[in-house]
Design a protein around this motif. Structure first.
Motif, PDB file in Angstrom:
ATOM      1  N   LEU A   1       0.837  -1.183   0.000  1.00 46.87           N
ATOM      2  CA  LEU A   1       0.000   0.000   0.000  1.00 46.87           C
ATOM      3  C   LEU A   1       0.881   1.245   0.000  1.00 46.87           C
ATOM      4  CD1 LEU A   1      -2.899  -0.949   2.434  1.00 46.87           C
ATOM      5  CD2 LEU A   1      -2.531  -1.567   0.048  1.00 46.87           C
ATOM      6  N   SER A   2       0.335   2.334  -0.477  1.00 47.92           N
ATOM      7  CA  SER A   2       1.133   3.550  -0.656  1.00 47.92           C
ATOM      8  C   SER A   2       1.450   4.256   0.658  1.00 47.92           C
ATOM      9  CB  SER A   2       0.404   4.513  -1.589  1.00 47.92           C
ATOM     10  OG  SER A   2      -0.884   4.839  -1.079  1.00 47.92           O
ATOM     11  N   GLU A   3       0.687   3.979   1.712  1.00 48.42           N
ATOM     12  CA  GLU A   3       0.900   4.612   3.012  1.00 48.42           C
ATOM     13  C   GLU A   3       1.199   3.569   4.078  1.00 48.42           C
ATOM     14  OE1 GLU A   3       0.923   7.856   3.462  1.00 48.42           O
ATOM     15  OE2 GLU A   3       0.225   8.416   1.447  1.00 48.42           O
ATOM     16  N   LYS A   4       2.012   3.946   5.053  1.00 50.24           N
ATOM     17  CA  LYS A   4       2.302   3.055   6.170  1.00 50.24           C
ATOM     18  C   LYS A   4       1.091   2.985   7.100  1.00 50.24           C
ATOM     19  CE  LYS A   4       7.205   4.289   6.191  1.00 50.24           C
ATOM     20  NZ  LYS A   4       8.287   4.971   6.952  1.00 50.24           N
ATOM     21  N   ASN A   5       1.005   1.869   7.840  1.00 46.99           N
ATOM     22  CA  ASN A   5      -0.043   1.788   8.852  1.00 46.99           C
ATOM     23  C   ASN A   5       0.406   2.515  10.117  1.00 46.99           C
ATOM     24  OD1 ASN A   5       1.701   0.026  10.197  1.00 46.99           O
ATOM     25  ND2 ASN A   5       0.599  -1.811   9.557  1.00 46.99           N
TER      26      ASN A   5
ATOM     27  N   ASP B   1       4.601   0.409   9.444  1.00 41.90           N
ATOM     28  CA  ASP B   1       4.939  -0.641   8.481  1.00 41.90           C
ATOM     29  C   ASP B   1       4.051  -0.523   7.243  1.00 41.90           C
ATOM     30  OD1 ASP B   1       6.776  -1.629  10.270  1.00 41.90           O
ATOM     31  OD2 ASP B   1       5.493  -3.231  11.015  1.00 41.90           O
ATOM     32  N   PHE B   2       4.578  -1.003   6.122  1.00 38.39           N
ATOM     33  CA  PHE B   2       3.775  -1.092   4.915  1.00 38.39           C
ATOM     34  C   PHE B   2       3.048  -2.432   4.883  1.00 38.39           C
ATOM     35  CE2 PHE B   2       6.895   2.064   3.481  1.00 38.39           C
ATOM     36  CZ  PHE B   2       6.051   3.014   2.909  1.00 38.39           C
ATOM     37  N   LEU B   3       1.791  -2.409   4.480  1.00 43.43           N
ATOM     38  CA  LEU B   3       1.038  -3.637   4.282  1.00 43.43           C
ATOM     39  C   LEU B   3       1.246  -4.125   2.857  1.00 43.43           C
ATOM     40  CD1 LEU B   3      -2.338  -2.773   6.073  1.00 43.43           C
ATOM     41  CD2 LEU B   3      -0.427  -4.129   6.968  1.00 43.43           C
TER      42      LEU B   3
ATOM     43  N   GLY C   1      17.760  -1.085   1.276  1.00 38.80           N
ATOM     44  CA  GLY C   1      16.453  -0.537   0.955  1.00 38.80           C
ATOM     45  C   GLY C   1      15.415  -1.626   0.806  1.00 38.80           C
ATOM     46  N   THR C   2      14.151  -1.252   1.019  1.00 33.39           N
ATOM     47  CA  THR C   2      13.040  -2.194   0.885  1.00 33.39           C
ATOM     48  C   THR C   2      12.288  -1.896  -0.406  1.00 33.39           C
ATOM     49  OG1 THR C   2      12.784  -2.475   3.271  1.00 33.39           O
ATOM     50  CG2 THR C   2      10.891  -3.018   1.906  1.00 33.39           C
ATOM     51  N   TYR C   3      12.202  -2.908  -1.273  1.00 37.68           N
ATOM     52  CA  TYR C   3      11.546  -2.728  -2.565  1.00 37.68           C
ATOM     53  C   TYR C   3      10.494  -3.817  -2.760  1.00 37.68           C
ATOM     54  CZ  TYR C   3      15.606   0.241  -3.240  1.00 37.68           C
ATOM     55  OH  TYR C   3      16.566   1.204  -3.075  1.00 37.68           O
ATOM     56  N   TYR C   4       9.235  -3.446  -2.474  1.00 38.05           N
ATOM     57  CA  TYR C   4       8.139  -4.331  -2.814  1.00 38.05           C
ATOM     58  C   TYR C   4       7.967  -4.303  -4.329  1.00 38.05           C
ATOM     59  CZ  TYR C   4       7.213  -3.835   2.171  1.00 38.05           C
ATOM     60  OH  TYR C   4       7.337  -3.816   3.538  1.00 38.05           O
ATOM     61  N   MET C   5       7.136  -5.176  -4.839  1.00 32.93           N
ATOM     62  CA  MET C   5       6.984  -5.240  -6.289  1.00 32.93           C
ATOM     63  C   MET C   5       6.529  -3.913  -6.886  1.00 32.93           C
ATOM     64  SD  MET C   5       5.505  -9.053  -6.865  1.00 32.93           S
ATOM     65  CE  MET C   5       6.662 -10.404  -7.042  1.00 32.93           C
ATOM     66  N   SER C   6       5.711  -3.180  -6.149  1.00 28.78           N
ATOM     67  CA  SER C   6       5.240  -1.893  -6.646  1.00 28.78           C
ATOM     68  C   SER C   6       6.342  -0.843  -6.682  1.00 28.78           C
ATOM     69  CB  SER C   6       4.083  -1.396  -5.776  1.00 28.78           C
ATOM     70  OG  SER C   6       4.418  -1.471  -4.405  1.00 28.78           O
TER      71      SER C   6
END
Length: 506
Positions: free
Chosen positions: A130-134, A138-140, A275-280
């Motif tokens: 998701l574009s915003e952290k909770n 953390d990112f969901l 760095g953290t790189y999710y698929m998006s």
């Protein structure tokens, strides 16, 4: 641990929507769910109370941990709402019988994991995160199973875009369990990566990959990794059946197995990216390893490819089922090949001068505004200055600035120096991206304490162009390390400075 859902992962086009899927996947913002009440007049807690038969557990827990007040404020919020059945399943998973068997701290963390301080409609949810952290910072993770949206590998959205007075609600079929383990500990829980896990231990990387925060100036900073993990099946297909086989394949006899320069260590470290790189987040660009002594290229077309060159007969791609696995300090992607490390060479590097924890923690980091910093010696770990103040400035106005923000020093005489991350050894042209203006300073440039021949005349506007990539000098670095770039006024004025760019000299 629950069995991971089998998730279909699609191509880059699916980061915003998965092309050609059912229209139910991408409801427009006006196509909202209603429960037969006037949603515009009810806050989240009030609205949930209209269906207390199914959601009484959430209401009781929110009251128990004093979160009802927060969820009744203006917001906007997005709430992922589990029903009573989901809570009962969660209690069993944790070996409990009731929410009262948890501490208030534990329950608060669980609830915060379900809340975001922004409205996230399902047509804003893509493949990755998701574009915003909770509210836990953390990112969901978000993926798709057919036309269903899956959050953090476990929770399916069953009812979407329920509009309330202070935000949105998405009903889910399972409680989102807060991520608490580091990258190494997470990999270790997945049996399909047993050889890779043992190799991380032998290379001495396991402890590093479980570090979540490190001291940073007067505060701490979250450490973030991306791991490209090789499953046992890929190792086995290459006649590697144990960590000893892997050592035999890559050990070059130089030093110990847990030291840089050893072929086995370098092979394992090559799979660990900073760095953290999710698929998006993945784009066609260079990604550095955690030591920053090497890098790899990732590209996206109909799949995610690593170090791909047109015409390659063997292609390294992501394994759909084993990718986008969230950890407390990063993400894990399974890959289809061994991924031998390639020789490190000088590569273009762009460094965003506001990519520091002190700025990313500001409320204005994603909204317009300014913030002044006055302690030039201790206020920010990697930025030092002499002057009245340093200003963080953000305004969306087509500046070409990364994240639409920059550093500002006020009018007058001042110095400003920035310490970069590690940059691979080599020869580079160095450029800075500035906004010129009639009240701007003229400055001299120092690289690692050595004055260059360049004077930047930032008040000199040519052909009406205000935003410029200004040449700052050349460097020839024999080692991979951090570097200090300092600007000092020779004619008083202000400065707006966004980034540094290091361009390899052929």
């Amino acid at each position: 641990m629950r069995t991971m859902r089998k998730v279909k992962i699609n191509n880059k086009i699916g980061f915003i929507i998965i092309a050609l899927l059912s229209l139910t996947l991408v409801q427009c913002k006006n196509d909202v769910m209603e429960w037969g009440v006037d949603t515009d007049e009810l806050q989240i807690i009030e609205y949930i109370g209209t269906d207390s038969a199914n959601y009484s557990e959430f209401l009781e827990i929110a009251d128990y941990v004093n979160m009802t007040g927060v969820l009744s404020t203006r917001g906007p919020f997005t709430l992922f709402l589990p029903n009573n059945t989901a809570w009962q399943e969660y209690y069993k998973l944790k070996g409990k019988t009731s929410y009262k068997d948890f501490t208030i701290s534990e329950l608060s963390q669980v609830l915060r994991y379900h809340v975001l301080s922004a409205e996230i409609y399902t047509n804003d949810i893509g493949l990755g995160s998701l574009s915003e952290k909770n509210a836990e910072g953390d990112f969901l993770v978000s993926e798709f199973e057919g036309s269903d949206i899956i959050i953090n590998k476990e929770s399916k959205i069953t009812n979407r875009n329920i509009l309330v007075a202070n935000g949105l609600i998405h009903k889910i079929d399972a409680v989102i369990d807060p991520i608490s383990k580091g990258t190494y500990s997470t990999i270790k829980e997945h049996n399909q990566f047993s050889i890779f896990t043992n190799a991380l231990e032998k290379a001495g990387l396991s402890d590093t990959l479980d570090i979540v925060e490190v001291p940073y100036g007067v505060t701490t900073a979250r450490v973030r990794y991306t791991i490209l993990a090789v499953p046992d099946s890929v190792f086995n297909a290459n006649q590697i059946y144990s960590v000893d086989d892997l050592v035999a394949r890559y050990d070059n006899g130089k030093g110990s197995l847990n030291q840089p320069g050893n072929g086995f260590y370098d092979y394992m470290e090559y799979h660990c990216l900073e760095g953290t790189y999710y698929m998006s987040d993945i784009e066609d660009q260079v990604y550095y390893t955690i030591s920053r002594t090497n890098f790899l290229n990732m590209s996206v077309s109909n799949d995610f490819y690593v170090n791909y060159t047109e015409g390659d007969s063997i292609v390294t791609a992501f394994i759909q089922l084993y990718s986008n696995i969230p950890t407390k300090n990063g993400v894990i992607h399974g890959i289809t090949q061994l991924l031998p490390n390639k020789k490190s060479i000088a590569q273009e590097h762009i460094f965003d001068l506001t990519a520091f924890p002190e700025f990313e923690a500001l409320e204005i980091y994603t909204t317009e505004g300014t913030k002044n910093f006055y302690d030039g010696e201790n206020g920010i770990a990697k930025i030092k200055w002499v002057g009245d103040y340093l200003q963080y400035w953000r305004k969306a106005q087509g500046t070409g600035f990364i994240n639409e923000d920059c550093l500002v020093m006020p009018e007058g005489y001042w110095t400003l120096e920035v310490t970069t991350p590690k940059i691979a050894s080599g020869r580079y042209h160095v450029y800075g991206y500035f906004k010129k203006g009639y009240n701007r300073a003229n400055v001299v440039v120092y690289m690692d304490g050595v004055k260059t021949d360049k004077v930047l005349e930032l008040s000199n506007i040519v052909d009406g162009v205000y935003f410029v990539d200004e040449y700052m000098g050349d460097v020839d670095w024999s080692t991979t390390q951090e570097h200090v770039v300092k600007l000092k006024t020779v004619y008083p004025g202000t400065i707006m400075w966004d980034r540094l760019r290091f361009e390899p000299i052929e």
